[in-house]
Write an enzyme that holds these catalytic residues in place. Structure first.
Site, PDB file in Angstrom:
ATOM      1  N   GLY A 238       8.090  -2.551   2.298  1.00  0.00           N
ATOM      2  CA  GLY A 238       6.252  -2.288   2.578  1.00  0.00           C
ATOM      3  C   GLY A 238       5.297  -2.611   2.296  1.00  0.00           C
ATOM      4  O   GLY A 238       5.012  -3.909   1.648  1.00  0.00           O
ATOM      5  N   ASP A 239       4.476  -2.212   3.489  1.00  0.00           N
ATOM      6  CA  ASP A 239       2.684  -2.768   3.403  1.00  0.00           C
ATOM      7  C   ASP A 239       3.236  -4.634   3.681  1.00  0.00           C
ATOM      8  O   ASP A 239       2.382  -4.789   2.960  1.00  0.00           O
ATOM      9  CB  ASP A 239       2.450  -2.060   2.426  1.00  0.00           C
ATOM     10  CG  ASP A 239       2.064  -0.792   2.295  1.00  0.00           C
ATOM     11  OD1 ASP A 239       2.083  -0.395   3.256  1.00  0.00           O
ATOM     12  OD2 ASP A 239       2.572  -0.543   1.253  1.00  0.00           O
TER      13      ASP A 239
ATOM     14  N   LYS B 125       0.176  -5.918  11.572  1.00  0.00           N
ATOM     15  CA  LYS B 125      -1.289  -7.420  12.208  1.00  0.00           C
ATOM     16  C   LYS B 125       0.352  -8.430  12.890  1.00  0.00           C
ATOM     17  O   LYS B 125      -0.519  -8.588  14.305  1.00  0.00           O
ATOM     18  CB  LYS B 125      -1.461  -8.330  10.546  1.00  0.00           C
ATOM     19  CG  LYS B 125      -2.436  -9.617  11.064  1.00  0.00           C
ATOM     20  CD  LYS B 125      -1.631 -10.282  10.281  1.00  0.00           C
ATOM     21  CE  LYS B 125      -2.334 -11.979  11.058  1.00  0.00           C
ATOM     22  NZ  LYS B 125      -3.228 -12.767  10.201  1.00  0.00           N
TER      23      LYS B 125
ATOM     24  N   GLY C 257       2.118   3.706   7.057  1.00  0.00           N
ATOM     25  CA  GLY C 257       0.691   3.553   8.838  1.00  0.00           C
ATOM     26  C   GLY C 257       0.604   1.778   8.504  1.00  0.00           C
ATOM     27  O   GLY C 257       1.642   1.674   7.372  1.00  0.00           O
ATOM     28  N   HIS C 258       0.535   1.090   9.502  1.00  0.00           N
ATOM     29  CA  HIS C 258       0.189  -0.280   9.641  1.00  0.00           C
ATOM     30  C   HIS C 258      -1.542  -0.665   9.752  1.00  0.00           C
ATOM     31  O   HIS C 258      -1.840   0.650  10.244  1.00  0.00           O
ATOM     32  CB  HIS C 258       1.105  -0.520  11.163  1.00  0.00           C
ATOM     33  CG  HIS C 258       1.887  -0.470  10.913  1.00  0.00           C
ATOM     34  ND1 HIS C 258       2.877  -0.972  10.904  1.00  0.00           N
ATOM     35  CD2 HIS C 258       3.182   0.208  11.888  1.00  0.00           C
ATOM     36  CE1 HIS C 258       3.959  -1.029  10.816  1.00  0.00           C
ATOM     37  NE2 HIS C 258       3.883  -0.208  11.159  1.00  0.00           N
TER      38      HIS C 258
ATOM     39  N   THR D  32       5.217  10.974   0.400  1.00  0.00           N
ATOM     40  CA  THR D  32       3.967  10.953   1.389  1.00  0.00           C
ATOM     41  C   THR D  32       3.458  11.943   2.247  1.00  0.00           C
ATOM     42  O   THR D  32       2.510  12.808   2.570  1.00  0.00           O
ATOM     43  CB  THR D  32       3.355   9.707   2.229  1.00  0.00           C
ATOM     44  OG1 THR D  32       5.400  10.182   3.508  1.00  0.00           O
ATOM     45  CG2 THR D  32       3.932   8.583   1.838  1.00  0.00           C
TER      46      THR D  32
ATOM     47  N   GLY E 297      -3.798   6.946   0.925  1.00  0.00           N
ATOM     48  CA  GLY E 297      -5.141   6.362   0.143  1.00  0.00           C
ATOM     49  C   GLY E 297      -4.543   6.115  -1.760  1.00  0.00           C
ATOM     50  O   GLY E 297      -5.794   5.833  -1.804  1.00  0.00           O
ATOM     51  N   ARG E 298      -3.482   6.386  -1.687  1.00  0.00           N
ATOM     52  CA  ARG E 298      -3.434   5.738  -2.934  1.00  0.00           C
ATOM     53  C   ARG E 298      -3.169   4.681  -3.387  1.00  0.00           C
ATOM     54  O   ARG E 298      -3.179   3.588  -2.477  1.00  0.00           O
ATOM     55  CB  ARG E 298      -1.668   6.867  -3.278  1.00  0.00           C
ATOM     56  CG  ARG E 298      -1.477   8.223  -2.662  1.00  0.00           C
ATOM     57  CD  ARG E 298       0.135   8.093  -3.646  1.00  0.00           C
ATOM     58  NE  ARG E 298       1.123   7.674  -2.978  1.00  0.00           N
ATOM     59  CZ  ARG E 298       2.528   8.094  -2.088  1.00  0.00           C
ATOM     60  NH1 ARG E 298       2.845   8.529  -3.103  1.00  0.00           N
ATOM     61  NH2 ARG E 298       2.737   7.515  -1.445  1.00  0.00           N
ATOM     62  N   PRO E 299      -3.372   4.612  -4.767  1.00  0.00           N
ATOM     63  CA  PRO E 299      -3.657   3.022  -5.065  1.00  0.00           C
ATOM     64  C   PRO E 299      -2.227   2.421  -5.567  1.00  0.00           C
ATOM     65  O   PRO E 299      -1.477   3.099  -5.613  1.00  0.00           O
ATOM     66  CB  PRO E 299      -3.935   2.583  -6.748  1.00  0.00           C
ATOM     67  CG  PRO E 299      -4.350   4.438  -6.861  1.00  0.00           C
ATOM     68  CD  PRO E 299      -3.711   5.104  -5.669  1.00  0.00           C
TER      69      PRO E 299
HETATM   70  P1  GDP Z   1       2.557  -3.003   7.529  1.00  0.00           P
HETATM   71  O1  GDP Z   1       3.509  -1.451   6.679  1.00  0.00           O
HETATM   72  O2  GDP Z   1       3.737  -4.479   6.854  1.00  0.00           O
HETATM   73  O3  GDP Z   1       1.750  -2.462   8.165  1.00  0.00           O
HETATM   74  O4  GDP Z   1       0.959  -3.270   6.547  1.00  0.00           O
HETATM   75  P2  GDP Z   1       0.293  -3.108   6.331  1.00  0.00           P
HETATM   76  O5  GDP Z   1      -1.166  -2.433   7.153  1.00  0.00           O
HETATM   77  O6  GDP Z   1       0.152  -1.357   5.040  1.00  0.00           O
HETATM   78  O7  GDP Z   1      -0.793  -3.722   5.096  1.00  0.00           O
HETATM   79  C1  GDP Z   1      -1.366  -4.956   5.500  1.00  0.00           C
HETATM   80  C2  GDP Z   1      -2.382  -5.052   4.977  1.00  0.00           C
HETATM   81  O8  GDP Z   1      -3.068  -6.560   4.308  1.00  0.00           O
HETATM   82  C3  GDP Z   1      -3.557  -4.317   6.198  1.00  0.00           C
HETATM   83  O9  GDP Z   1      -4.584  -4.022   5.467  1.00  0.00           O
HETATM   84  C4  GDP Z   1      -3.666  -5.519   7.122  1.00  0.00           C
HETATM   85  O10 GDP Z   1      -5.289  -5.409   7.320  1.00  0.00           O
HETATM   86  C5  GDP Z   1      -4.191  -6.960   5.967  1.00  0.00           C
HETATM   87  N1  GDP Z   1      -3.443  -8.160   6.417  1.00  0.00           N
HETATM   88  C6  GDP Z   1      -2.341  -8.163   6.905  1.00  0.00           C
HETATM   89  N2  GDP Z   1      -2.272  -9.439   6.695  1.00  0.00           N
HETATM   90  C7  GDP Z   1      -3.409 -10.270   5.587  1.00  0.00           C
HETATM   91  C8  GDP Z   1      -3.337 -11.254   5.444  1.00  0.00           C
HETATM   92  O11 GDP Z   1      -2.722 -12.217   5.734  1.00  0.00           O
HETATM   93  N3  GDP Z   1      -4.321 -11.683   4.493  1.00  0.00           N
HETATM   94  C9  GDP Z   1      -4.904 -10.216   4.198  1.00  0.00           C
HETATM   95  N4  GDP Z   1      -6.153 -11.018   3.019  1.00  0.00           N
HETATM   96  N5  GDP Z   1      -4.597  -9.206   4.416  1.00  0.00           N
HETATM   97  C10 GDP Z   1      -3.322  -8.774   5.380  1.00  0.00           C
END
Ligand code: GDP
Length: 424
Positions: free
Chosen positions: A11-12, A17, A39-40, A127, A303-305
């Site tokens: 995930g994450d 994006k 979350g995204h 969570t 907000g967890r690391p």
């Molecule tokens: P998701 O759950 O897969 O949508 O991922 P998250 O949104 O939780 O985590 C991705 C994080 O990386 C977010 O803070 C995005 O804004 C950021 N992000 C996505 N693509 C990029 C990238 O190519 N470069 C950087 N620096 N940040 C990115």
């Protein structure tokens, strides 16, 4: 045409994006599993948003956002999110909610907390959004489908029946206050009134849209390694994170999913407990965490690391394979520009033998990473638009990963913004 955006890792990966980006050429964006537990994070022309339940396509005027039947549907979460984005200037999105989606009940959230408390140090790192109790109830056949809100007789009888069972557990296992069935019924009436304008047969809507040649995007939550069947069980989520499940969670034929865009992160991160072979610790991890994502690697919901690690080719190749990846978007590559050398985990050593195959959890717990070291590029690659303009060592890193994944990397994301993308 139906496309899916899904994660290959824990995930994450930055699916939000990529979905936001692909939303431009989509008519309909569907959430098909999970709930408001992950979350995204999306950065676009309106600002920065953390979405949990709304599909990441809500920012466009031309898209319809669908909450599919497979979702753990938190009605208050949906409405809070809509309120939040509208207050920040985003036009009111078009939303459809499946009449077969099941509802996250207030007691699911409580049971999640109580169970984590009961487990103490042995907890699953939930969570506490009620997801595991929700899916347990769904498959125990005591969940509430949205359509049941509109049949008072069914609703009342079920509330009483379910409260009897829940109160027994609350009293004897958790020693917590009982649920009042009348209050619960009142809450469900509120939920009914909130959701009424959006409810329809979304499976029929989507099947019709397919016939009309509309572009549909399925948005996955979390990644392969959190899948209840193919992930690091039991440290997984409670609904399938695989693109194949999109067919079920949206109500469309499996053969309609033509393109599976699998998002792979250029390094590893994970939230919660569980096996993580290429994990790093100490200053090395702190630095990557601080530089990672967009303003650090901290959970969008909690907000967890996040736990940090080097790129894991074994896990990511498996992640792509189980998704059925047709193409890969490699994300957050810009973050790695500070490193002199980049370790890539290319094998797992288990009981003295090296394997490239991702094993079951019992074996995984014994795995030690085998690394290959690639030279860094030591520059900031943000703002670069053409693949050829990337530093040579950066291209070598991408091509090395591509070879390991055995899937074409068609997009490289070099920043959090909608336009920070390099097509190959
Ligand atoms: P998701 O759950 O897969 O949508 O991922 P998250 O949104 O939780 O985590 C991705 C994080 O990386 C977010 O803070 C995005 O804004 C950021 N992000 C996505 N693509 C990029 C990238 O190519 N470069 C950087 N620096 N940040 C990115």
């Amino acid at each position: 045409m139906v496309r899916a955006v899904v994660g290959a890792n824990w995930g994450d990966e930055g699916k939000g994006k990529i979905t936001d980006m692909l939303g431009e050429t989509s008519d309909i964006i569907v959430r098909f599993q999970g709930g408001s537990n992950a979350g995204h994070t999306i950065v676009n022309d309106y600002g920065k948003f953390a979405l949990h339940i709304l599909p990441s396509g809500v920012f466009y005027n031309h898209t319809t956002s669908v909450i599919g039947n497979g979702v753990a549907f938190s009605i208050p979460a949906l409405f809070n999110e809509v309120k939040d984005i509208v207050s920040k200037g985003v036009p009111m999105p078009k939303i459809l909610v499946s009449d077969r989606a099941q509802i996250v009940m207030p007691y699911h959230i409580l049971f999640d907390q109580y169970e984590e408390e009961r487990l103490g140090g042995k907890s699953f790192g939930s969570t506490k959004s009620g997801i595991a109790p929700f899916y347990s109830d769904k498959y125990s056949k005591i969940g509430f489908q949205v359509n049941e809100l509109f049949d008072e007789e069914v609703l009342k009888e079920k509330v009483e029946r379910v409260c009897e069972l829940k109160n027994c557990i609350l009293e004897h296992l958790y020693h917590k206050p009982a649920i009042n069935p009348d209050e619960l019924l009142d809450t469900l009436h509120e939920y009914r009134d909130m959701v009424a304008p959006y409810v329809c047969d979304t499976a029929a809507f989507l099947q019709q849209a397919i016939k009309e040649g509309k572009n549909i995007l399925l948005e996955g939550q979390l990644g392969t390694l959190k899948d209840p069947d193919f992930g690091i069980y039991p440290m997984v989520t409670s609904s399938s994170t695989l693109a194949s499940y999109g067919a079920i969670g949206a109500g469309i034929p499996a053969y309609e999913i033509k393109d599976i865009i699998t998002v792979v992160k250029a390094y590893s991160s994970a939230v919660g407990a569980g096996e993580f072979v290429s994990e790093i610790f100490g200053d090395e991890a702190d630095e990557l965490r601080r530089r990672g994502g967009d303003g650090g690697e901290y959970g969008a919901t909690t907000g967890r690391p996040r736990r940090m690690g080097w790129f894991d080719a074994v896990a990511s190749r498996y992640g792509c394979k189980m998704q059925g990846a047709t193409q890969v978007a490699l994300t957050v590559l810009d973050v790695l520009g500070y490193l002199d050398t980049l370790p890539v985990c290319i094998g797992y050593e288990i009981d003295g033998k090296v394997t490239r195959d991702f094993p079951t959890t019992t074996k995984l717990s014994k795995a030690k990473p085998v690394y290959e070291y690639l030279p860094g590029w030591k520059t900031d690659i943000r703002g670069i638009k053409k693949y050829e303009e990337l530093p040579e060592n950066c291209r070598k890193y991408i091509e090395f990963i591509e070879k390991e994944l055995e899937v074409k990397i068609t997009m490289v994301s070099n920043g959090p913004g909608r336009h920070d993308i390099i097509y190959r």
